[in-house]
Design a protein around this motif. Structure first.
Motif, PDB file in Angstrom:
ATOM      1  N   VAL A  40       6.138 -63.525 -14.833  1.00 37.46           N
ATOM      2  CA  VAL A  40       7.528 -63.477 -14.410  1.00 37.46           C
ATOM      3  C   VAL A  40       7.877 -64.871 -13.919  1.00 37.46           C
ATOM      4  O   VAL A  40       9.006 -65.460 -14.393  1.00 37.46           O
TER       5      VAL A  40
ATOM      6  N   TRP B  94       1.889 -61.770 -12.316  1.00 35.23           N
ATOM      7  CA  TRP B  94       3.299 -61.750 -11.979  1.00 35.23           C
ATOM      8  C   TRP B  94       3.684 -63.359 -11.797  1.00 35.23           C
ATOM      9  O   TRP B  94       4.626 -63.743 -12.245  1.00 35.23           O
TER      10      TRP B  94
ATOM     11  N   ASP C 285      11.993 -57.457  -5.404  1.00 29.08           N
ATOM     12  CA  ASP C 285      12.504 -57.284  -6.937  1.00 29.08           C
ATOM     13  C   ASP C 285      12.146 -58.550  -7.657  1.00 29.08           C
ATOM     14  O   ASP C 285      12.633 -59.664  -7.103  1.00 29.08           O
ATOM     15  N   ASP C 286      12.001 -58.510  -8.946  1.00 30.10           N
ATOM     16  CA  ASP C 286      11.784 -59.706  -9.958  1.00 30.10           C
ATOM     17  C   ASP C 286      13.284 -60.409  -9.925  1.00 30.10           C
ATOM     18  O   ASP C 286      13.400 -61.575 -10.448  1.00 30.10           O
ATOM     19  N   SER C 287      14.364 -59.687  -9.409  1.00 24.43           N
ATOM     20  CA  SER C 287      15.620 -60.595  -9.746  1.00 24.43           C
ATOM     21  C   SER C 287      15.735 -61.747  -8.859  1.00 24.43           C
ATOM     22  O   SER C 287      16.342 -62.912  -9.032  1.00 24.43           O
TER      23      SER C 287
ATOM     24  N   LEU D 227       5.754 -60.689  -4.696  1.00 26.10           N
ATOM     25  CA  LEU D 227       5.789 -59.747  -5.881  1.00 26.10           C
ATOM     26  C   LEU D 227       6.211 -58.517  -5.368  1.00 26.10           C
ATOM     27  O   LEU D 227       6.397 -57.494  -6.321  1.00 26.10           O
TER      28      LEU D 227
ATOM     29  N   VAL E  48      13.583 -63.986  -8.629  1.00 32.65           N
ATOM     30  CA  VAL E  48      13.000 -65.059  -9.386  1.00 32.65           C
ATOM     31  C   VAL E  48      13.713 -65.255 -10.569  1.00 32.65           C
ATOM     32  O   VAL E  48      14.276 -66.405 -10.874  1.00 32.65           O
ATOM     33  N   LYS E  49      14.224 -64.158 -11.300  1.00 29.07           N
ATOM     34  CA  LYS E  49      14.918 -64.364 -12.627  1.00 29.07           C
ATOM     35  C   LYS E  49      16.179 -65.121 -12.550  1.00 29.07           C
ATOM     36  O   LYS E  49      16.982 -65.495 -13.487  1.00 29.07           O
TER      37      LYS E  49
END
Ligand code: WTA
Length: 690
Positions: A433, A429, A400-402, A397, A404-405
């Motif tokens: 996320v 998270w 960057d969340d990118s 975590l 994951v996304k």
């Protein structure tokens, strides 16, 4: 007929109906002819689960603790294939540490994990080996895994392994490791898997204690792109292990030529398996014959070899795997634990395979080649359940969340967390996320000793509340009790105490290898009649449970369990260290790290040189993860008049929580405490500067 009884219950929702559902099974269980009738009157395998899963969890749980024989008897008869029916459901007495489930029954775990599925879906992938190198996964079908297991079982037999003999497995998470475990199960040998991150000395200690006849290993393993030599570690270990007759060596890489099987004990495994017969009859084992030993850390002494046995363990892991994770036919189960730990045993291997699932074997790390590794794997393999440790989530975590996304996670249905408390940030998270807020997150509490998950949010009724970061409800058959300081059970809500489990369940460990007395003293003597977990817990106003942490000297480093006494033993072996004390210290990613207070003899080298040697010593005696992150050199340690080190005070000094040091009246010399606080202040300052 039972089958008719089963279908007529579909719309009913009360405890009474559960009892009606099970009623044909009630009377006969205790006598000898019972199980035969029980088996012949049961619906086809799987029906028990699908029918009962329609009933309210609360009622099922109540049944499992008010009438455990009924509950477990039906579950065992229906879910497992027996070679001979059991005569009774249980014969247990926790006061004496006597745990005996399904006496009289004969069973083979490998048959339940392989043969029964080969009959119905031979070409389904049993394993997907997610190798270190992304995109190079290997699928192994149930048919192939059965053949591999049989060839390996025949190879073990050809090398003198017999029923009851111990076999050490020092391998990375891989199809061969799974086949090794199942091959032992097939012939009644007892496996002891040693995490491939343990040092030669730690491996040797386990092989010696278990008196293993054979060690299974490979040339080297690859993690995060780096090669880790395993065979060389085994070579160093077996020098001090006279019980070992053969080392069976497989090839994981092509570059492992230097580690090839060349020593007098070595057997090239691939060649031996090729020459072995592809079919191996399965031994009919007693329900309580040992299945495996797994060494784990306690608060004192050397790691203990917990003994798990056949039928109860298999039943408990398969039932928890199905209910806690909502396993459904065709799912790809992604538990990323290493097979060297209990999570790998129960939820990479035994639970999922008993349920005919496709199970992922994750060989890599969460950040190799980048922090998107887990989610890229979820997309590529269409993973249905993802089960991992909070330490990895805390690490991920921070990126960057990118990461994951950018990957498709629509295949995910359940998220799971295990091994240590999950903090709120990591929970949110993971849930929001990773799971896009649509996948239930199960925070599962259990231990090497419990065999399987004991407290988790699932199973639960539709619409039941999910409380972030709370383990929540006891699983079927589990009756938690919180004990007060005087050893009295605490009733009511909003209380915290020592977490005990008040009745036996089929998955629990049966003993400590060759030390049943230690088993009784550790787990059943502190609160007679109950199993003591070593953890504290809180019961909320709503009756849910939250784990508050260990009450003993066991710490949790990156989800790996570690006894501080083991680290102290290693440090004390250095000639310059007359004594040391190790405590757990909070760490943002790892959860906890060891913090060592060491007394040094000043005439034996400069402190920096000694500290370097001490780090090295812990890595070679135990493993790298056990090396203390902090060393504080002190003149003396705080001790009680009876000579016991007061670690409670050291924990407070380490965390700078010295405002309230508690009762110091039993200290032999209270001035020591101020001395250590001063030393710690100087240490912090130096640390800040550097
Ligand atoms: C801790 C791992 C909080 C606990 C399966 C336990 C947890 C020890 C949780 C066992 C959880 C495990 N929340 N703490 N969900 N799960 N623990 O034997 O202190 O490696 O006693 O088994 O980990 O560690 P072990």
């Amino acid at each position: 007929m039972a089958a008719a009884g089963v279908s007529s219950t579909r719309t009913l929702r009360t405890l009474r109906t559960v009892r009606i559902l099970l009623s044909p099974l009630r009377a006969p269980i205790p006598n000898r002819t019972g199980p035969l009738r029980l088996l012949s009157s049961l619906p086809p395998p799987g029906t028990w689960t699908s029918e009962l899963s329609r009933l309210p969890h609360r009622d099922l749980h109540r049944l499992s603790v008010t009438d455990p024989d009924q509950f477990w008897g039906a579950a065992a008869a229906d879910r497992l294939r027996w070679m001979k029916p059991f005569e009774r459901v249980q014969d247990c007495d926790l006061n004496r540490g006597k745990i005996n489930w399904f006496p009289g029954g004969r069973i083979n775990v490998s048959v339940n994990c392989l043969d029964v599925h080969v009959e119905t879906h031979p070409d389904r992938a049993a394993l997907i080996w997610e190798r270190d190198e992304p995109g190079t996964e290997v699928r192994v079908t149930y048919r192939e895994l059965l053949e591999m297991t049989c060839r390996l079982a025949n190879t073990l037999k050809a090398h003198g392994v017999q029923k009851g003999d111990r076999v050490a497995v020092y391998l990375p998470t891989s199809p061969l490791a799974v086949a090794a475990m199942l091959a032992c199960a097939r012939i009644g040998a007892v496996h002891t898997v040693v995490f491939a991150g343990f040092s030669a000395e730690a491996l040797a200690g386990r092989i010696q204690d278990a008196e293993c006849k054979v060690v299974l290993t490979c040339d080297e393993t690859v993690r995060g792109g780096r090669s880790v030599p395993l065979k060389a570690t085994v070579d160093a270990a077996v020098r001090s292990c006279p019980s070992v007759r053969h080392v069976l060596v497989s090839r994981r890489t092509d570059g492992g030529a230097t580690a090839a099987a060349v020593g007098p004990l070595d057997v090239p495994l691939e060649e031996a398996m090729k020459a072995a017969a592809p079919v191996c009859p399965a031994e009919a084992l007693d329900s309580e014959d040992p299945l495996f030993l797994l060494y784990t850390s306690g608060s004192t002494g050397r790691p203990k070899g917990l003994v798990h046995s056949q039928a109860g363990y298999l039943l408990y892991t398969s039932l928890t795997h199905q209910y806690v994770f909502d396993h459904r036919d065709g799912d790809v189960f992604g538990c990323v634990a290493d097979i060297g730990w209990i999570t790998g045993h129960s939820y990479v291997v035994y639970g999922p395979l008993c349920n005919g699932a496709t199970t992922v074997l994750f060989e890599s790390t969460p950040v190799y080649p980048n922090p998107g590794r887990y989610w890229e794997m979820v997309q590529r393999l269409r993973v249905s359940q993802f089960y991992g440790a909070p330490t990895a989530l805390r690490l991920l975590l921070s990126y960057d969340d990118s990461w994951v996304k950018k990957y498709d996670r629509s295949s995910l249905r359940t998220l799971g967390s295990v091994g240590e408390p999950i903090n709120h940030e990591a929970w949110h998270w993971f849930h929001d996320v990773v799971g896009e807020g649509r996948c239930p997150l199960v925070d599962t509490w259990w231990q090497t000793e419990t065999g399987g998950i004991c407290i988790a949010p699932r199973p639960a009724e539709e619409g039941a509340p999910v409380v972030p970061a709370m383990a929540m409800r006891p699983f079927f058959g589990i009756e938690p009790v919180l004990m007060g300081e005087q050893g009295q059970p605490l009733s009511g809500q909003s209380v915290d105490g020592a977490l005990c489990l008040a009745r036996p369940w089929p998955g629990m460990a049966r003993s400590i290898f060759r030390d049943h007395q230690r088993f009784i003293e550790t787990y059943f003597t502190p609160y007679p009649g109950c199993y003591f977990t070593g953890d504290g817990a809180w019961r909320s106003e709503d009756g849910f449970y939250q784990i508050t942490g260990r009450m003993d000297d066991v710490i949790n480093v990156s989800g790996h369990r570690l006894g501080t006494a083991e680290v102290e033993d290693a440090l004390d072996e250095h000639p310059a260290v007359p004594e040391s004390a190790v405590v757990g210290f909070p760490h943002p990613i790892k959860g906890e790290v060891p913090f060592a207070f060491v007394v040094l003899k000043d005439d034996l080298g400069s402190p920096p040189a000694v500290l370097r040697q001490l780090r090295e010593l812990v890595a070679t005696k135990i493993a790298k993860y056990a090396v203390p992150e902090h060393f504080l050199v002190v003149e003396r340690l705080p001790k009680t008049r009876s000579g016991k080190i007061m670690r409670r005070v050291l924990r407070k000094v380490a965390t700078e929580a010295t405002g309230d040091l508690g009762d110091l009246s039993t200290l032999d010399d209270p001035s020591v405490v101020q001395e250590i606080i001063q030393a710690h202040r100087r240490y912090r300052e130096q640390h800040r500067k550097s």
